[in-house]
Design an enzyme around this catalytic site. Structure first.
Site, PDB file in Angstrom:
ATOM      1  N   TRP A 158      -3.192   6.649   7.714  1.00  0.00           N
ATOM      2  CA  TRP A 158      -4.362   7.124   8.547  1.00  0.00           C
ATOM      3  C   TRP A 158      -5.268   8.100   7.469  1.00  0.00           C
ATOM      4  O   TRP A 158      -6.329   8.388   7.852  1.00  0.00           O
ATOM      5  CB  TRP A 158      -3.699   8.626   9.277  1.00  0.00           C
ATOM      6  CG  TRP A 158      -2.697   9.467   8.651  1.00  0.00           C
ATOM      7  CD1 TRP A 158      -1.184   8.993   8.823  1.00  0.00           C
ATOM      8  CD2 TRP A 158      -2.870  10.124   7.691  1.00  0.00           C
ATOM      9  NE1 TRP A 158      -0.762  10.106   8.092  1.00  0.00           N
ATOM     10  CE2 TRP A 158      -1.571  10.652   7.360  1.00  0.00           C
ATOM     11  CE3 TRP A 158      -4.059  11.036   7.061  1.00  0.00           C
ATOM     12  CZ2 TRP A 158      -1.432  11.819   6.556  1.00  0.00           C
ATOM     13  CZ3 TRP A 158      -3.579  11.869   6.243  1.00  0.00           C
ATOM     14  CH2 TRP A 158      -2.513  12.342   6.047  1.00  0.00           C
ATOM     15  N   LYS A 182      -1.462  -3.618  11.933  1.00  0.00           N
ATOM     16  CA  LYS A 182      -1.010  -2.301  12.738  1.00  0.00           C
ATOM     17  C   LYS A 182      -1.477  -0.889  11.858  1.00  0.00           C
ATOM     18  O   LYS A 182      -0.840  -0.608  11.060  1.00  0.00           O
ATOM     19  CB  LYS A 182       0.839  -2.328  12.535  1.00  0.00           C
ATOM     20  CG  LYS A 182       1.333  -1.149  12.943  1.00  0.00           C
ATOM     21  CD  LYS A 182       1.292  -0.459  14.203  1.00  0.00           C
ATOM     22  CE  LYS A 182       1.748   0.854  14.379  1.00  0.00           C
ATOM     23  NZ  LYS A 182       1.299   1.943  13.746  1.00  0.00           N
ATOM     24  N   PRO A 183      -2.479  -0.254  12.557  1.00  0.00           N
ATOM     25  CA  PRO A 183      -3.088   0.799  12.002  1.00  0.00           C
ATOM     26  C   PRO A 183      -2.169   2.083  12.287  1.00  0.00           C
ATOM     27  O   PRO A 183      -1.466   2.066  13.521  1.00  0.00           O
ATOM     28  CB  PRO A 183      -4.358   0.925  12.452  1.00  0.00           C
ATOM     29  CG  PRO A 183      -4.423   0.211  13.682  1.00  0.00           C
ATOM     30  CD  PRO A 183      -3.529  -0.605  13.710  1.00  0.00           C
ATOM     31  N   ALA A 184      -2.292   3.222  11.601  1.00  0.00           N
ATOM     32  CA  ALA A 184      -1.636   4.343  11.840  1.00  0.00           C
ATOM     33  C   ALA A 184      -1.870   4.956  13.363  1.00  0.00           C
ATOM     34  O   ALA A 184      -3.151   4.740  13.724  1.00  0.00           O
ATOM     35  CB  ALA A 184      -1.854   5.410  10.855  1.00  0.00           C
ATOM     36  N   GLY A 235       1.602   3.486   2.380  1.00  0.00           N
ATOM     37  CA  GLY A 235       2.151   4.636   3.127  1.00  0.00           C
ATOM     38  C   GLY A 235       3.228   5.385   2.508  1.00  0.00           C
ATOM     39  O   GLY A 235       3.089   5.276   1.124  1.00  0.00           O
ATOM     40  N   SER A 236       4.089   5.967   3.056  1.00  0.00           N
ATOM     41  CA  SER A 236       5.208   6.919   2.338  1.00  0.00           C
ATOM     42  C   SER A 236       6.274   6.090   1.242  1.00  0.00           C
ATOM     43  O   SER A 236       6.345   4.935   2.153  1.00  0.00           O
ATOM     44  CB  SER A 236       5.634   7.847   3.166  1.00  0.00           C
ATOM     45  OG  SER A 236       6.863   7.224   3.943  1.00  0.00           O
ATOM     46  N   GLU A 257       2.104  -0.102  -1.543  1.00  0.00           N
ATOM     47  CA  GLU A 257       1.067   0.909  -2.108  1.00  0.00           C
ATOM     48  C   GLU A 257       1.696   2.396  -1.453  1.00  0.00           C
ATOM     49  O   GLU A 257       1.551   2.631  -0.343  1.00  0.00           O
ATOM     50  CB  GLU A 257      -0.122   0.774  -1.832  1.00  0.00           C
ATOM     51  CG  GLU A 257      -0.928  -0.365  -2.062  1.00  0.00           C
ATOM     52  CD  GLU A 257      -1.050  -0.524  -3.732  1.00  0.00           C
ATOM     53  OE1 GLU A 257      -0.660   0.452  -4.230  1.00  0.00           O
ATOM     54  OE2 GLU A 257      -1.425  -1.451  -4.126  1.00  0.00           O
ATOM     55  N   LEU A 258       2.775   3.239  -2.321  1.00  0.00           N
ATOM     56  CA  LEU A 258       3.493   4.022  -1.947  1.00  0.00           C
ATOM     57  C   LEU A 258       2.969   5.263  -2.295  1.00  0.00           C
ATOM     58  O   LEU A 258       1.949   5.618  -2.962  1.00  0.00           O
ATOM     59  CB  LEU A 258       4.840   3.662  -1.945  1.00  0.00           C
ATOM     60  CG  LEU A 258       5.243   2.399  -1.567  1.00  0.00           C
ATOM     61  CD1 LEU A 258       6.863   1.985  -1.978  1.00  0.00           C
ATOM     62  CD2 LEU A 258       4.908   2.197   0.017  1.00  0.00           C
ATOM     63  N   CYS A 291      -2.904   9.256  -1.739  1.00  0.00           N
ATOM     64  CA  CYS A 291      -1.665   9.095  -2.769  1.00  0.00           C
ATOM     65  C   CYS A 291      -2.001   9.260  -3.997  1.00  0.00           C
ATOM     66  O   CYS A 291      -1.195   9.550  -5.112  1.00  0.00           O
ATOM     67  CB  CYS A 291      -1.200   7.566  -2.544  1.00  0.00           C
ATOM     68  SG  CYS A 291      -1.055   7.051  -0.757  1.00  0.00           S
ATOM     69  N   GLU A 388       5.320  15.098  -3.044  1.00  0.00           N
ATOM     70  CA  GLU A 388       3.882  14.827  -2.854  1.00  0.00           C
ATOM     71  C   GLU A 388       3.605  15.887  -2.028  1.00  0.00           C
ATOM     72  O   GLU A 388       4.183  16.041  -0.857  1.00  0.00           O
ATOM     73  CB  GLU A 388       3.847  13.413  -2.245  1.00  0.00           C
ATOM     74  CG  GLU A 388       2.318  12.891  -2.415  1.00  0.00           C
ATOM     75  CD  GLU A 388       2.463  11.389  -2.043  1.00  0.00           C
ATOM     76  OE1 GLU A 388       3.396  10.986  -1.066  1.00  0.00           O
ATOM     77  OE2 GLU A 388       1.468  10.873  -2.213  1.00  0.00           O
ATOM     78  N   GLU A 465      -3.824  -4.251  -5.278  1.00  0.00           N
ATOM     79  CA  GLU A 465      -5.171  -4.456  -4.435  1.00  0.00           C
ATOM     80  C   GLU A 465      -6.601  -4.413  -5.084  1.00  0.00           C
ATOM     81  O   GLU A 465      -6.496  -3.490  -5.868  1.00  0.00           O
ATOM     82  CB  GLU A 465      -5.072  -3.464  -3.109  1.00  0.00           C
ATOM     83  CG  GLU A 465      -3.656  -3.633  -2.415  1.00  0.00           C
ATOM     84  CD  GLU A 465      -3.447  -2.881  -1.075  1.00  0.00           C
ATOM     85  OE1 GLU A 465      -3.815  -1.743  -1.027  1.00  0.00           O
ATOM     86  OE2 GLU A 465      -3.044  -3.555  -0.244  1.00  0.00           O
TER      87      GLU A 465
HETATM   88  C1  SIN Z   1      -4.626   6.045  -0.883  1.00  0.00           C
HETATM   89  O1  SIN Z   1      -4.549   7.040  -0.961  1.00  0.00           O
HETATM   90  O2  SIN Z   1      -3.608   5.297  -0.503  1.00  0.00           O
HETATM   91  C2  SIN Z   1      -5.837   5.233  -1.202  1.00  0.00           C
HETATM   92  C3  SIN Z   1      -6.833   5.956  -2.077  1.00  0.00           C
HETATM   93  C4  SIN Z   1      -7.985   5.347  -2.627  1.00  0.00           C
HETATM   94  O3  SIN Z   1      -8.116   4.007  -2.426  1.00  0.00           O
HETATM   95  O4  SIN Z   1      -8.598   5.877  -3.288  1.00  0.00           O
END
Ligand code: SIN
Length: 487
Positions: A158, A182-184, A235-236, A257-258, A291, A388, A465
Site C-alpha cells: 500500500w 494482487k494490490p494491497a 512487503g514485509s 523486496e522485503l 522500506c 522496522e 527491480e
Molecule cells: C518501497 O518502499 O518498497 C519502495 C520505495 C521506493 O521505490 O522508493
C-alpha cells in the site's frame, strides 16, 4: 472536497476487477477508505481462490500470443500505456493520496515514477539480448536465448500503490510474460486505475489481470498454482518468507523486496546542512512508511549536537495534515495498527532512557496522524534498533569511530538500503563497500530511480527491480546446441 469529486476522469475510479479482459464484480465486496478523513470512497470485489484460478487460467491462455509478439510490438503497447499514465497522472495521484494518505505532491512524484517504469521497460523489451558461445566441437554452434518465464504473479504493497504495480507489470510484459496482480487491500484503487489505462492502451485481454480480495486465499492460489512460474512480492519480511515457502512446492522463480532497517551515518567531516536535508528526505517521505526510510540515525559524537539541533529545527517545520491540503509534508499513517505500533516504539524507547526532542504523540489532524518525532539518547537495546519503524520517528544514536558505525549499521538481519554523509574519499569507498545493504546512498537521502537496481540482501530479499537488471527476474536462459553443421 475529497479526491473523487476532483477527478478529471471519473471512469478511472474502478470498482470491478480486470480478469481476462472483462471488468468483473463478485458477490461480496470490501470498502476502501480515505485515510485522512476515514470516509468510504469505494467498494471493490472481495475475490478469493476461485477467481484467482480463473485469472491465472486467463493469463495462461493469453501467454502464447503475447510472447509471440515481437519485442517492438510489446514495446509499442507499453509505450501507449505509459502515454496514458502520463496523461492521467493527476488523477492517479489523487487516487493514491486518497487511499494511502500520502501528500499530493508525493503522490504526483509517485505517478511520474510509476509511469517511468513503464517507459523504461518499453525500451528494455528491445534489449533482451542472448549470446553466442564458442562451440565445443566443430559441428556445433551454441546459442543462448532469453525467454519470458511465463505467467507471473505480482503482490504489491500500500505504500507505493502506483509504482509497485508498474515496477512489476512493466518488466513482466516487456519480457513476454503475462501477469496476475494482487494490490494491497488498503489501496486497490490506484492499481485498478492503472489496469484501466493498460486496457485502454490495447494491451490484450488476459495479459494483465488484477484481483482485489482475500489476501490469504488469493496469495495461496498465486503461490500454489503450477501455471504460475514466477512470484514477485513487495512487503514485509515475514510475509515474504511465507510466500517463498508456498512457492517452493512448485519451484517458482521469486523476487522478494522485503523490509529494511536503513542506517543513516553522519561522519564528522560531513556537510551537516546537506546531511540534514538528506535526513529529512530519507526519513519522512511517506510519513516514514517506505522500506528504504531511515530507521537508525548514527551520528558521530563530535557533530551530534549540531546535527540534532539543525535536524530538529527542520522537523519542527514539517506540516502535518490531509494530503490534499497545500503544503502538507506528513499525511496520516495507513492504519490504527500502524499508529499503535509507532506509539509502542516511543513507549519502549522512553522506558529505556531515550529522550523525545520533538513530537512523540498522535497528531490532532485525525485518528491516523502521528507527529514527526525526533528521539535522542537512542540505544541498540531499544526495539526500533532491530525492528522496522514504518512511521515518522527518527532515533538518533551517537558513535565514536568508523568501525563502530559500520558495525552498528550492519548489525541487523535486514540489508535493503543504507546512507552516509562524509567527504573523505577513502572512507567513502571503504564504507560503501563495507555496508551490507543492496543499495547505498552516499551524500544523498534519495536513491530511488528507474535506472538503478532496487533490491536488498540478507532478510530484505533478493532480485532486482528497475534498471538493466530488472528484466532478468522475468526471464529464463535457454541454451540451444545446434549440431550437425558440416564444414
Ligand atoms: C518501497 O518502499 O518498497 C519502495 C520505495 C521506493 O521505490 O522508493
Amino acid at each position: 472536497m475529497n479526491s473523487i469529486e476532483t477527478l478529471k476522469r471519473t471512469d478511472l475510479l474502478r470498482e470491478r476487477c480486470l480478469v481476462g479482459g472483462q471488468w468483473t464484480n463478485g458477490n461480496s465486496t470490501f470498502d476502501v477508505f480515505d485515510k485522512a478523513t476515514a470516509e468510504k470512497i469505494a467498494s471493490v470485489p472481495n475475490f478469493g481462490a476461485d477467481e484467482t484460478k480463473q485469472a491465472i487460467d486467463q493469463a495462461y491462455k493469453a501467454l502464447s500470443a503475447w510472447r509471440a509478439k515481437t519485442p517492438v510490438q510489446r514495446s509499442a503497447l507499453l509505450r501507449k500505456w505509459f502515454d496514458l499514465a502520463v496523461a492521467n497522472a493527476s488523477d492517479l495521484a489523487k487516487l493514491a493520496t486518497a487511499e494511502s494518505g500520502k501528500p499530493l505532491k508525493e503522490a504526483e512524484g509517485e505517478a511520474a515514477y510509476a509511469a517511468a517504469y513503464i517507459e523504461w521497460f518499453a525500451e528494455e523489451a528491445k534489449r533482451m539480448y542472448g549470446d553466442v558461445i564458442p562451440n565445443a566441437s566443430p559441428d556445433q554452434r551454441i546459442v543462448v536465448i532469453k525467454q519470458g518465464v511465463g505467467v507471473c504473479a505480482g503482490i504489491t504493497p500500500w505504500n507505493f500503490p502506483l509504482a509497485m504495480i508498474t515496477r512489476k507489470a512493466a518488466p513482466a510484459l516487456a519480457a513476454g510474460c503475462t501477469i496476475v496482480l494482487k494490490p494491497a487491500g488498503e489501496t486497490p484503487l490506484s492499481a485498478l486505475a492503472l489496469a484501466a489505462l493498460a486496457d485502454e492502451a490495447g494491451i490484450p485481454a488476459g495479459v494483465i489481470n488484477l484481483l482485489t480480495g482475500d489476501e490469504i486465499a488469493i496469495g495461496k492460489e498465486l503461490t500454489g498454482n503450477p501455471l504460475v512460474r514466477k512470484v514477485t512480492f513487495t512487503g514485509s519480511t515475514p510475509v515474504g518468507k511465507l510466500i517463498v515457502k508456498q512457492s517452493a512446492e512448485t519451484l517458482k522463480k521469486v523476487t522478494m523486496e522485503l523490509g529494511g532497517n536503513a542506517p543513516f551515518i553522519v561522519f564528522p567531516d560531513a556537510d551537516i546542512d546537506k546531511a540534514v536535508q538528506g535526513a529529512i528526505a530519507a526519513k519522512y517521505r511517506n510519513a516514514g512508511q517506505t522500506c528504504i526510510c531511515t530507521n537508525r540515525f548514527l551520528i558521530h559524537s563530535r557533530v551530534f549536537d549540531e546535527f540534532t539541533d539543525k535536524f530538529t529545527k527542520q522537523v519542527s517545520q514539517l506540516k502535518v495534515g490531509n494530503g490534499f491540503e497545500p503544503g502538507v509534508d506528513i499525511g496520516p499513517l495507513i492504519s490504527q495498527e500502524a499508529l499503535e505500533k509507532t506509539k509502542s516504539f516511543i513507549a519502549d524507547a522512553t522506558e529505556k532512557g531515550a529522550e523525545i526532542t520533538f513530537g512523540g504523540r498522535p497528531h490532532s489532524s485525525g485518528k491516523l496522524f502521528f507527529e514527526p518525532t525526533v528521539v535522542t539518547k537512542a540505544k541498540p537495546a531499544m526495539r526500533f534498533f532491530q525492528e522496522e519503524i514504518f512511521g515518522p520517528v527518527a532515533p538518533l544514536y551517537a558513535f565514536e569511530d568508523e568501525a563502530e558505525a559500520v558495525q552498528l549499521a550492519n548489525s541487523t538481519p535486514y540489508g535493503l538500503a543504507g546512507y552516509f554523509y562524509g567527504r573523505d574519499i577513502g572512507r567513502i569507498w571503504r564504507v560503501a563497500e563495507a555496508l551490507e545493504f543492496g543499495m547505498v546512498g552516499v551524500n544523498t537521502g534519495l536513491i530511488s530511480n528507474v535506472m538503478a537496481p532496487f533490491g536488498g540482501i540478507k532478510e530484505s530479499g533478493y532480485g532486482r527491480e528497475g534498471s538493466k537488471y530488472g528484466l532478468d527476474d522475468y526471464t529464463t536462459t535457454k541454451y540451444v546446441c545446434m549440431a550437425g553443421i558440416e564444414s
